[in-house]
Design a protein around this motif. Sequence first.
Motif, PDB file in Angstrom:
ATOM      1  N   GLY A  19       0.789  -1.219   0.000  1.00 55.37           N
ATOM      2  CA  GLY A  19       0.000   0.000   0.000  1.00 55.37           C
ATOM      3  C   GLY A  19       0.823   1.272   0.000  1.00 55.37           C
ATOM      4  N   TYR A  20       2.095   1.170   0.409  1.00 55.24           N
ATOM      5  CA  TYR A  20       2.929   2.373   0.527  1.00 55.24           C
ATOM      6  C   TYR A  20       4.369   1.994   0.263  1.00 55.24           C
ATOM      7  N   MET A  21       5.057   2.806  -0.493  1.00 54.80           N
ATOM      8  CA  MET A  21       6.496   2.613  -0.660  1.00 54.80           C
ATOM      9  C   MET A  21       7.159   3.964  -0.857  1.00 54.80           C
ATOM     10  N   ARG A  22       8.414   4.048  -0.437  1.00 50.29           N
ATOM     11  CA  ARG A  22       9.163   5.306  -0.522  1.00 50.29           C
ATOM     12  C   ARG A  22      10.615   5.002  -0.833  1.00 50.29           C
ATOM     13  N   PRO A  23      11.176   5.617  -1.891  1.00 54.68           N
ATOM     14  CA  PRO A  23      12.601   5.422  -2.184  1.00 54.68           C
ATOM     15  C   PRO A  23      13.466   5.996  -1.069  1.00 54.68           C
ATOM     16  N   LEU A  24      14.531   5.266  -0.714  1.00 52.82           N
ATOM     17  CA  LEU A  24      15.476   5.733   0.295  1.00 52.82           C
ATOM     18  C   LEU A  24      16.827   6.088  -0.301  1.00 52.82           C
ATOM     19  N   SER A  25      17.340   5.227  -1.177  1.00 55.08           N
ATOM     20  CA  SER A  25      18.670   5.445  -1.715  1.00 55.08           C
ATOM     21  C   SER A  25      18.865   4.578  -2.950  1.00 55.08           C
ATOM     22  N   CYS A  26      19.895   4.912  -3.725  1.00 51.03           N
ATOM     23  CA  CYS A  26      20.264   4.115  -4.889  1.00 51.03           C
ATOM     24  C   CYS A  26      21.466   3.247  -4.553  1.00 51.03           C
ATOM     25  N   VAL A  27      21.347   1.944  -4.834  1.00 53.07           N
ATOM     26  CA  VAL A  27      22.480   1.052  -4.665  1.00 53.07           C
ATOM     27  C   VAL A  27      23.459   1.271  -5.815  1.00 53.07           C
ATOM     28  N   ASN A  28      22.915   1.431  -7.022  1.00 57.59           N
ATOM     29  CA  ASN A  28      23.695   1.727  -8.219  1.00 57.59           C
ATOM     30  C   ASN A  28      22.777   2.448  -9.197  1.00 57.59           C
ATOM     31  N   ASP A  29      23.165   2.513 -10.462  1.00 52.21           N
ATOM     32  CA  ASP A  29      22.367   3.254 -11.439  1.00 52.21           C
ATOM     33  C   ASP A  29      20.998   2.635 -11.681  1.00 52.21           C
ATOM     34  N   ASP A  30      20.864   1.340 -11.445  1.00 53.19           N
ATOM     35  CA  ASP A  30      19.616   0.654 -11.771  1.00 53.19           C
ATOM     36  C   ASP A  30      18.788   0.248 -10.564  1.00 53.19           C
ATOM     37  N   VAL A  70      16.761   1.288  -3.255  1.00 43.52           N
ATOM     38  CA  VAL A  70      16.269   0.750  -1.977  1.00 43.52           C
ATOM     39  C   VAL A  70      14.941   1.413  -1.661  1.00 43.52           C
ATOM     40  N   LEU A  71      13.900   0.593  -1.418  1.00 47.11           N
ATOM     41  CA  LEU A  71      12.565   1.099  -1.115  1.00 47.11           C
ATOM     42  C   LEU A  71      12.162   0.710   0.301  1.00 47.11           C
ATOM     43  N   GLU A  72      11.459   1.613   0.952  1.00 46.57           N
ATOM     44  CA  GLU A  72      10.819   1.326   2.229  1.00 46.57           C
ATOM     45  C   GLU A  72       9.393   0.882   1.912  1.00 46.57           C
ATOM     46  N   ILE A  73       8.988  -0.296   2.387  1.00 45.70           N
ATOM     47  CA  ILE A  73       7.693  -0.868   2.044  1.00 45.70           C
ATOM     48  C   ILE A  73       6.780  -0.903   3.267  1.00 45.70           C
ATOM     49  N   ASP A  74       5.636  -0.202   3.166  1.00 45.64           N
ATOM     50  CA  ASP A  74       4.600  -0.245   4.201  1.00 45.64           C
ATOM     51  C   ASP A  74       5.142  -0.038   5.616  1.00 45.64           C
ATOM     52  N   LEU A  75       6.226   0.732   5.738  1.00 46.77           N
ATOM     53  CA  LEU A  75       6.806   1.076   7.043  1.00 46.77           C
ATOM     54  C   LEU A  75       7.192  -0.139   7.879  1.00 46.77           C
ATOM     55  N   GLN A  76       7.508  -1.246   7.219  1.00 45.70           N
ATOM     56  CA  GLN A  76       7.882  -2.428   7.995  1.00 45.70           C
ATOM     57  C   GLN A  76       8.836  -3.367   7.266  1.00 45.70           C
ATOM     58  N   SER A  77       9.275  -3.028   6.079  1.00 42.80           N
ATOM     59  CA  SER A  77      10.234  -3.880   5.377  1.00 42.80           C
ATOM     60  C   SER A  77      10.914  -3.074   4.281  1.00 42.80           C
ATOM     61  N   TYR A  78      11.864  -3.707   3.610  1.00 48.30           N
ATOM     62  CA  TYR A  78      12.602  -3.069   2.525  1.00 48.30           C
ATOM     63  C   TYR A  78      12.571  -3.958   1.285  1.00 48.30           C
ATOM     64  N   ALA A  79      12.786  -3.321   0.149  1.00 50.54           N
ATOM     65  CA  ALA A  79      12.861  -4.056  -1.114  1.00 50.54           C
ATOM     66  C   ALA A  79      13.820  -3.319  -2.038  1.00 50.54           C
ATOM     67  N   ILE A  80      14.315  -4.036  -3.024  1.00 49.49           N
ATOM     68  CA  ILE A  80      15.161  -3.448  -4.063  1.00 49.49           C
ATOM     69  C   ILE A  80      14.386  -3.487  -5.370  1.00 49.49           C
ATOM     70  N   TYR A  81      14.219  -2.313  -5.984  1.00 53.99           N
ATOM     71  CA  TYR A  81      13.562  -2.262  -7.288  1.00 53.99           C
ATOM     72  C   TYR A  81      14.615  -2.054  -8.362  1.00 53.99           C
ATOM     73  N   ASN A  82      14.611  -2.960  -9.361  1.00 55.14           N
ATOM     74  CA  ASN A  82      15.538  -2.860 -10.477  1.00 55.14           C
ATOM     75  C   ASN A  82      14.832  -2.166 -11.623  1.00 55.14           C
ATOM     76  N   ALA A  83      15.278  -0.946 -11.919  1.00 57.87           N
ATOM     77  CA  ALA A  83      14.626  -0.151 -12.953  1.00 57.87           C
ATOM     78  C   ALA A  83      14.815  -0.751 -14.344  1.00 57.87           C
TER      79      ALA A  83
END
Length: 352
Positions: free
Chosen positions: A288-299, A302-315
């Motif tokens: 329901g909610y996600m917020r970018p935190l930082s870039c690991v690299n160009d692609d 790091v995302l904050e997911i629903d205020l309780q976990s993290y994920a990596i999105y590969n663009a």
Amino acid sequence: MSESKISNANFPDEIICDVLSRLPVKSLLQFRSVSKHWRSLITDTHFIKSHLKKAESISSHHRILVPVSPILSLDYNVSPYSISSSTELDCKFIKPWNSGKLLGSCNGLVCLIDGRKDISIYNPSTRRHFKPLQSSQQAVRHSPNESYQTEFVYGFGCSSNSIGPRVFRFPRFARDSESLVYDFIDTVGTFLNGSLHWLARYSNNDGEHRVIALFNISQDTLSDLSLPPHRPHQPVLPYYALGVLKGCLFALCDGINHTGIEVWLMKEYGVVNSWSMFIKIPLDNGIGYMRPLSCVNDDEIVLEIDLQSYAIYNAKTKTLEHVKSVHNLKWFGDAAVYVESLLSPEVSCVLY
């Protein structure tokens, strides 16, 4: 090796400082014990500034502060898909933390507010803290006849010509130099380029407008920036979060029918025409909610997911992979990215 031999080595101080300035804070804290000369070099103000500047450009010196109890410092650079390198920070000066909040980070320092509304400035790298303002000093009322306390929004940042951050506190309804009153939506300001930014709204004869309220720390002025422009033939999408990514201010908005989030970057700071949609990330699997935190690299982001976990999105591959952690984070609230720093946490507090 004796201290005299270390001090008289055939290396100029400039070379020694250049080498030391590339090291993590943990090593530097240990190396202060090598000799009085090294301690003098490492604690010097110019060295601290130099180390901070280098650390900002080295991704391995960036960490995520998670406001759980105890507070966690996570290293997402060792293995982005498995945050196994984490440190528990024993912050006994914050009580109770279950209703606490992060008010931002700047130059390696983080600003925290606890359940009693006491503000603390903390350096997670050196474990030093400072309390510039106590709750007893915050009970500011509109007038003696009013029985309620003013709502406040907060900011934490420094001017463009100083590394010493300050804490700022504004009433929720703040007025600029032209008597325009902003109703702040965000309670915590986003710091970038010597200014603090909040989502806000104001009303005039044309109706209600949503903007970015901007406080320039050096000039001590409040103004606003326009959000990304509305695109023709599409409904107005609400922007609900601000942040910093790739050194640029970003704004988040819901996609049509809440199918994803759009991340817009202001490529040239202060230039409204430089707003550009950086990426669109689909919302699926009950997120329901996600917020970018930082870039690991160009692609990878790091995302904050629903205020309780993290994920990596590969663009590039458009894939989302949840990050494994050795801790059960549960519900933690907005996290913050900080850079390792030797900066002292003793900062000033400004009330408006």
